[in-house]
Design a protein around this motif. Structure first.
Motif, short mmCIF file in Angstrom:
data_model
loop_
_atom_site.label_atom_id
_atom_site.label_comp_id
_atom_site.label_asym_id
_atom_site.label_seq_id
_atom_site.Cartn_x
_atom_site.Cartn_y
_atom_site.Cartn_z
N MET A 1 8.66 41.85 81.40
CA MET A 1 8.54 43.23 80.99
C MET A 1 9.78 43.99 81.45
O MET A 1 10.30 43.75 82.53
N ILE A 2 10.22 44.93 80.64
CA ILE A 2 11.40 45.72 80.93
C ILE A 2 10.98 47.16 81.19
O ILE A 2 10.12 47.70 80.51
N ALA A 3 11.63 47.78 82.17
CA ALA A 3 11.42 49.19 82.47
C ALA A 3 12.79 49.84 82.62
O ALA A 3 13.80 49.14 82.70
N ALA A 4 12.81 51.15 82.66
CA ALA A 4 14.07 51.88 82.82
C ALA A 4 14.03 52.71 84.09
O ALA A 4 12.99 53.25 84.46
N VAL A 5 15.20 52.81 84.74
CA VAL A 5 15.39 53.66 85.91
C VAL A 5 16.55 54.59 85.61
O VAL A 5 17.64 54.14 85.27
N VAL A 6 16.28 55.89 85.72
CA VAL A 6 17.31 56.90 85.50
C VAL A 6 17.68 57.48 86.86
O VAL A 6 16.83 58.04 87.55
N LEU A 7 18.94 57.33 87.23
CA LEU A 7 19.42 57.84 88.52
C LEU A 7 19.82 59.30 88.35
O LEU A 7 20.74 59.62 87.61
N ALA A 8 19.08 60.18 89.05
CA ALA A 8 19.26 61.63 88.88
C ALA A 8 19.15 62.35 90.22
O ALA A 8 18.74 63.50 90.28
#
Length: 158
Positions: A1-8
């Motif tokens: 499974m793929i997920a996304a991480v947004v660095l903010a």
């Protein structure tokens, strides 16, 4: 499974305002279809409809600390994390898809635009415990050519 991480998580001092709030909606739009999406906040409280916002109390330790916070928030069944920056407003959905299509080429797969390494980046779970404080840039990636696309940018100044 793929997920996304947004660095903010950054303070955006050179920008002079919380640029994450300005650019985050367009970055999230480029990630449509990926679930879950984790947005890592630090210096500023953020809203990210459709994503889960996690706080990173150690964000000042560097981008690696923020990345580790985001990765730690992912469910156990996630095998790969697609990592992007909140201040990359030109993130192209085609670059996202290209990286996802090549995720099995190596433990870390990174977009390259005309010879310059950038985002998105895909990290295999086996690397998540080895992220240094300077972030994934310190790791040796498999490069995926995205030179036919516009780089996502990394906006530091207005």
């Amino acid at each position: 499974m793929i997920a996304a991480v947004v660095l903010a998580a950054g303070a955006a001092t050179r920008y002079g305002a919380p640029k994450q709030r300005e650019f985050l909606p367009v970055v999230l739009a480029a990630l449509q279809g990926i679930e879950p999406v984790i947005v890592v906040q630090g210096a500023y409280e953020l809203e990210a409809p459709g994503a889960r916002v996690v706080d990173c109390p150690h964000w000042m330790d560097g981008p690696g600390a923020s990345l580790r916070c985001g990765l730690a928030a992912l469910p156990a069944n996630v095998t790969h994390a697609l990592v992007v920056l909140a201040d990359g407003p030109n993130l192209d959905r085609r670059a996202v898809q290209r990286l996802l299509d090549n995720r099995d080429a190596g433990a870390i797969v990174t977009a390259i635009y005309d010879g310059t390494r950038s985002h998105p980046v895909v990290l295999e779970r086996s690397l998540w415990g080895d992220i240094p404080d300077e972030g994934a840039r310190a790791l040796d990636p498999v490069l995926v050519d995205c030179s036919d696309l516009t780089p996502p940018g990394d906006v530091d100044y207005r």
